[in-house]
Every structure is written in structure tokens, then in C-alpha cells.
Write a protein that holds these residues in place. Sequence first.
Motif, PDB file in Angstrom:
ATOM      1  N   TYR A  20      34.514  33.534  36.350  1.00 47.57           N
ATOM      2  CA  TYR A  20      35.759  33.303  37.092  1.00 47.57           C
ATOM      3  C   TYR A  20      36.092  34.509  37.968  1.00 47.57           C
ATOM      4  CZ  TYR A  20      40.696  32.385  38.063  1.00 47.57           C
ATOM      5  OH  TYR A  20      41.884  32.177  38.702  1.00 47.57           O
ATOM      6  N   TYR A  21      36.054  35.703  37.372  1.00 41.93           N
ATOM      7  CA  TYR A  21      36.441  36.899  38.118  1.00 41.93           C
ATOM      8  C   TYR A  21      35.378  37.316  39.124  1.00 41.93           C
ATOM      9  CZ  TYR A  21      40.344  37.173  34.947  1.00 41.93           C
ATOM     10  OH  TYR A  21      41.495  36.882  34.256  1.00 41.93           O
ATOM     11  N   LEU A  22      34.124  37.004  38.867  1.00 41.61           N
ATOM     12  CA  LEU A  22      33.074  37.285  39.843  1.00 41.61           C
ATOM     13  C   LEU A  22      33.263  36.445  41.105  1.00 41.61           C
ATOM     14  CD1 LEU A  22      29.918  37.623  37.572  1.00 41.61           C
ATOM     15  CD2 LEU A  22      30.950  39.405  38.984  1.00 41.61           C
ATOM     16  N   ILE A  23      33.660  35.197  40.937  1.00 48.13           N
ATOM     17  CA  ILE A  23      33.927  34.350  42.104  1.00 48.13           C
ATOM     18  C   ILE A  23      35.153  34.851  42.854  1.00 48.13           C
ATOM     19  CG2 ILE A  23      34.567  32.023  42.869  1.00 48.13           C
ATOM     20  CD1 ILE A  23      31.627  32.396  42.118  1.00 48.13           C
ATOM     21  N   TYR A  24      36.153  35.292  42.129  1.00 47.20           N
ATOM     22  CA  TYR A  24      37.351  35.874  42.766  1.00 47.20           C
ATOM     23  C   TYR A  24      36.947  37.057  43.643  1.00 47.20           C
ATOM     24  CZ  TYR A  24      42.075  37.801  43.239  1.00 47.20           C
ATOM     25  OH  TYR A  24      43.263  38.278  43.744  1.00 47.20           O
ATOM     26  N   GLU A  25      36.106  37.948  43.093  1.00 51.57           N
ATOM     27  CA  GLU A  25      35.653  39.111  43.853  1.00 51.57           C
ATOM     28  C   GLU A  25      34.746  38.693  45.012  1.00 51.57           C
ATOM     29  OE1 GLU A  25      36.752  42.119  43.530  1.00 51.57           O
ATOM     30  OE2 GLU A  25      37.971  41.668  41.770  1.00 51.57           O
ATOM     31  N   PHE A  26      33.928  37.686  44.787  1.00 52.46           N
ATOM     32  CA  PHE A  26      33.030  37.178  45.823  1.00 52.46           C
ATOM     33  C   PHE A  26      33.832  36.674  47.033  1.00 52.46           C
ATOM     34  CE2 PHE A  26      30.822  33.535  47.753  1.00 52.46           C
ATOM     35  CZ  PHE A  26      29.583  34.087  48.063  1.00 52.46           C
ATOM     36  N   LEU A  27      34.891  35.930  46.767  1.00 56.42           N
ATOM     37  CA  LEU A  27      35.721  35.400  47.847  1.00 56.42           C
ATOM     38  C   LEU A  27      36.462  36.514  48.577  1.00 56.42           C
ATOM     39  CD1 LEU A  27      37.131  32.199  46.093  1.00 56.42           C
ATOM     40  CD2 LEU A  27      35.316  32.328  47.812  1.00 56.42           C
ATOM     41  N   ASN A  28      36.979  37.493  47.834  1.00 53.49           N
ATOM     42  CA  ASN A  28      37.639  38.636  48.473  1.00 53.49           C
ATOM     43  C   ASN A  28      36.654  39.418  49.329  1.00 53.49           C
ATOM     44  OD1 ASN A  28      40.638  39.618  47.524  1.00 53.49           O
ATOM     45  ND2 ASN A  28      39.741  38.175  46.089  1.00 53.49           N
ATOM     46  N   PHE A  29      35.424  39.549  48.847  1.00 55.25           N
ATOM     47  CA  PHE A  29      34.372  40.248  49.590  1.00 55.25           C
ATOM     48  C   PHE A  29      34.126  39.573  50.933  1.00 55.25           C
ATOM     49  CE2 PHE A  29      29.774  40.695  50.543  1.00 55.25           C
ATOM     50  CZ  PHE A  29      29.705  42.073  50.687  1.00 55.25           C
ATOM     51  N   HIS A  30      34.288  38.254  50.946  1.00 55.59           N
ATOM     52  CA  HIS A  30      34.088  37.484  52.176  1.00 55.59           C
ATOM     53  C   HIS A  30      35.414  37.173  52.876  1.00 55.59           C
ATOM     54  CE1 HIS A  30      29.757  36.904  51.879  1.00 55.59           C
ATOM     55  NE2 HIS A  30      29.906  36.716  50.589  1.00 55.59           N
ATOM     56  N   LYS A  31      36.439  37.979  52.587  1.00 56.33           N
ATOM     57  CA  LYS A  31      37.739  37.923  53.264  1.00 56.33           C
ATOM     58  C   LYS A  31      38.494  36.623  53.006  1.00 56.33           C
ATOM     59  CE  LYS A  31      35.697  40.611  56.985  1.00 56.33           C
ATOM     60  NZ  LYS A  31      35.395  40.645  58.427  1.00 56.33           N
ATOM     61  N   ILE A  32      38.269  36.023  51.852  1.00 51.94           N
ATOM     62  CA  ILE A  32      39.070  34.872  51.428  1.00 51.94           C
ATOM     63  C   ILE A  32      39.949  35.386  50.291  1.00 51.94           C
ATOM     64  CG2 ILE A  32      39.021  32.514  50.520  1.00 51.94           C
ATOM     65  CD1 ILE A  32      36.197  32.277  51.741  1.00 51.94           C
ATOM     66  N   TYR A  33      41.176  35.777  50.611  1.00 51.51           N
ATOM     67  CA  TYR A  33      42.003  36.551  49.704  1.00 51.51           C
ATOM     68  C   TYR A  33      42.900  35.671  48.841  1.00 51.51           C
ATOM     69  CZ  TYR A  33      40.454  40.349  52.688  1.00 51.51           C
ATOM     70  OH  TYR A  33      39.671  41.244  53.384  1.00 51.51           O
ATOM     71  N   ARG A  34      43.119  36.122  47.611  1.00 49.50           N
ATOM     72  CA  ARG A  34      43.992  35.483  46.633  1.00 49.50           C
ATOM     73  C   ARG A  34      43.748  33.972  46.525  1.00 49.50           C
ATOM     74  NH1 ARG A  34      47.623  38.846  44.472  1.00 49.50           N
ATOM     75  NH2 ARG A  34      48.016  40.819  45.539  1.00 49.50           N
ATOM     76  N   PRO A  35      42.511  33.584  46.212  1.00 49.35           N
ATOM     77  CA  PRO A  35      42.213  32.152  46.041  1.00 49.35           C
ATOM     78  C   PRO A  35      42.915  31.595  44.811  1.00 49.35           C
ATOM     79  CG  PRO A  35      40.384  33.476  45.257  1.00 49.35           C
ATOM     80  CD  PRO A  35      41.353  34.431  45.919  1.00 49.35           C
ATOM     81  N   ASN A  36      43.271  30.316  44.834  1.00 46.77           N
ATOM     82  CA  ASN A  36      43.922  29.732  43.666  1.00 46.77           C
ATOM     83  C   ASN A  36      42.889  29.357  42.606  1.00 46.77           C
ATOM     84  OD1 ASN A  36      42.962  26.949  44.123  1.00 46.77           O
ATOM     85  ND2 ASN A  36      44.415  26.898  45.821  1.00 46.77           N
ATOM     86  N   GLN A  37      43.373  29.084  41.403  1.00 46.53           N
ATOM     87  CA  GLN A  37      42.482  28.834  40.279  1.00 46.53           C
ATOM     88  C   GLN A  37      41.646  27.579  40.478  1.00 46.53           C
ATOM     89  OE1 GLN A  37      44.303  29.215  36.398  1.00 46.53           O
ATOM     90  NE2 GLN A  37      45.773  30.745  37.135  1.00 46.53           N
ATOM     91  N   ASN A  38      42.225  26.530  41.065  1.00 41.91           N
ATOM     92  CA  ASN A  38      41.485  25.288  41.279  1.00 41.91           C
ATOM     93  C   ASN A  38      40.276  25.513  42.185  1.00 41.91           C
ATOM     94  OD1 ASN A  38      43.217  23.793  39.669  1.00 41.91           O
ATOM     95  ND2 ASN A  38      44.525  23.171  41.370  1.00 41.91           N
ATOM     96  N   LYS A  39      40.456  26.330  43.225  1.00 43.02           N
ATOM     97  CA  LYS A  39      39.348  26.621  44.132  1.00 43.02           C
ATOM     98  C   LYS A  39      38.231  27.347  43.391  1.00 43.02           C
ATOM     99  CE  LYS A  39      40.079  27.855  48.430  1.00 43.02           C
ATOM    100  NZ  LYS A  39      39.319  26.858  49.220  1.00 43.02           N
ATOM    101  N   ILE A  40      38.611  28.328  42.576  1.00 40.75           N
ATOM    102  CA  ILE A  40      37.597  29.105  41.851  1.00 40.75           C
ATOM    103  C   ILE A  40      36.832  28.215  40.872  1.00 40.75           C
ATOM    104  CG2 ILE A  40      37.250  30.968  40.177  1.00 40.75           C
ATOM    105  CD1 ILE A  40      39.537  32.463  41.555  1.00 40.75           C
TER     106      ILE A  40
END
Length: 298
Positions: free
Chosen positions: A243-263
Motif C-alpha cells: 500500500y505504502y509503496l504505491i503511495y510513494e510510487f504515485l508521489n514519485f510520478h507527481k500524483i499527490y495524496r492519492p485516495n485509498q480506493n485508487k491505491i
Amino acid sequence: MSILNKKPYLGAISGGPDSIALLNMYHRHIKVVCTVKYNKRVNCQDDVDCVQELCDKYKIPLEVLDVTPEIYQQYQSENNFQNQARKIRYDFFCTVAKKYNINKILVAHQLDDFLETSYIEFAKNSKNLFYGIKDKSSYNELTIYRPLLMKYRKKTLQRYCDDLGLKYVLDSSNESDEYERNRVRKIITTMSNEQIHSLLKKTLKYNHEHRKLQVKVNDYFEKWKLNDFNIKMFKTFNENEQYYLIYEFLNFHKIYRPNQNKIHGIISFIQGMNGKEYRLDEKTILIKENFCLTIKIK
């Protein structure tokens, strides 16, 4: 946070009391000031004039982005104006940073901003490993410093400006209840000192309790990145780590503060056997390619 050296910084300065105070306090460290004219209020030029006056006083160059309808059109994929404005200004900061060969910027977030963010995250029972705003972060190659963050509340900075006769503009759009941030801002301003202290203490405790996991996730993410975001490697991590790796992955690609459903949707996509593409937003697609994850921008 204190500034540790005298290397030049950019200053992200609007016409509000927070950033006017920041510029006055740290003008010796600031080589260039950046301000954005969003053209959403009839008096938006007043903001620029306040910044210009203080820049003239300290002989600091001012770079102004006058946001046109064409610029807004380029950022239309953002889901609300606040996200759109954030992307516009930080991309502008990066452009100015490159022009002046500076990779550090001072931003005027203060304690109320920190508490507003943590209040929202507690209310949503967010799974973020850090609540509030960090005093140091990054955007592309730009390192962001927030020296006022844990030192001052908004009303203190406004009083500082008043005492010194510094001109500023209060943003009338902050009174609108259209955005969640504005509604929470009103709640924070009506809290007693005891309530503020309680929320701050609760937030710092949460961050302390999750610090070890944050360090571990950061380490795992760097290793995963070095392996080109290999899918097989991703599957070796447990569910919580994924879960947290995907959160960091999205932030790395400038997709900030994604919601839980997306992750969770992305994790299901990665784990699934069918489908090679997953749409993240109107312009961004996540692709399984050569057993690795890549991002494609349309």
C-alpha cells in the motif's frame, strides 16, 4: 527548522501576511522572489504590488507568473482549482529555479496550515504515515523548506506585519466554503489554545509512532526504484508495505495524496493476470511492460 547555511534560495511569496512576513524575515537568504497572479480575484494585482514593494526595498528580483486561460487549460486534468493552482505554481517555481540555477525554495506554510492538514487526515482516518506538512520536501529537482511551519501561527504573522507596517492582502476566497480546506481553516481559527495544543500533541504522537515504518518504506521504495519497479519484487512485500509503496510510487510520478480506493485499485491491477494498462487520470496511464511498471503520459 532553521536554515543551516547562507546559500541562495528562491522565495515563494504571495501578498498574504504569512509570505510577506517570510520575505521580511529571510530576505538575506533569498536571491529571487516568485509570485503567481491567478487572476481569480478583482484585486489580485494588489497582491503583486505588495510583493513588489518589499522586493524593491531589499533589491530582490521578482518573477511573476500571470496565469492566463491558456495556462489553466494545460492543467485542466486536475480535479479542483486548489490542486490546479498548486501544480501551476510549483511548475513555475521549477522554471525560475532553473533560470537562476537555484534548487532551494522557501515557502510560508505556518502552524495553522500544519494543523489544518492533520485535522483533515484524522477526520478521514487517513493511512498516511505522516500527518500534517513536512518542514522539508521536494518537487522535481526543487527542495522546499518551510522555516515558519512549527514556529508561528497565522495570527502571529499577521500581527508581525501590522507591527512593522508591512503591507499585505487578505485573500477573500479563503472565506468561501466551497473547499474543504477553507471549512477546516475556520474550525482551526475558532479552537481554544488547549484544543490547538491537544491536536498538535496528537499529531506529533502519530508521526512518532509511524516513523519507523516510514523509514522502512522509504528504504524499500529506493530498492524497488533501482529495480525499475519490478512487479515480481513488488509481490514479495506484504499487503501493508505494498500500500505504502504505491503511495510513494504515485508521489514519485507527481500524483499527490492519492485516495485509498485508487491505491487498492492499482494493487489489484498489479496482482491481476489480465490487463496491461490502468488509467490513473485523464492523461496518465500505468502500464505493465517487461514485468515492470511504467507511466505513460498521453
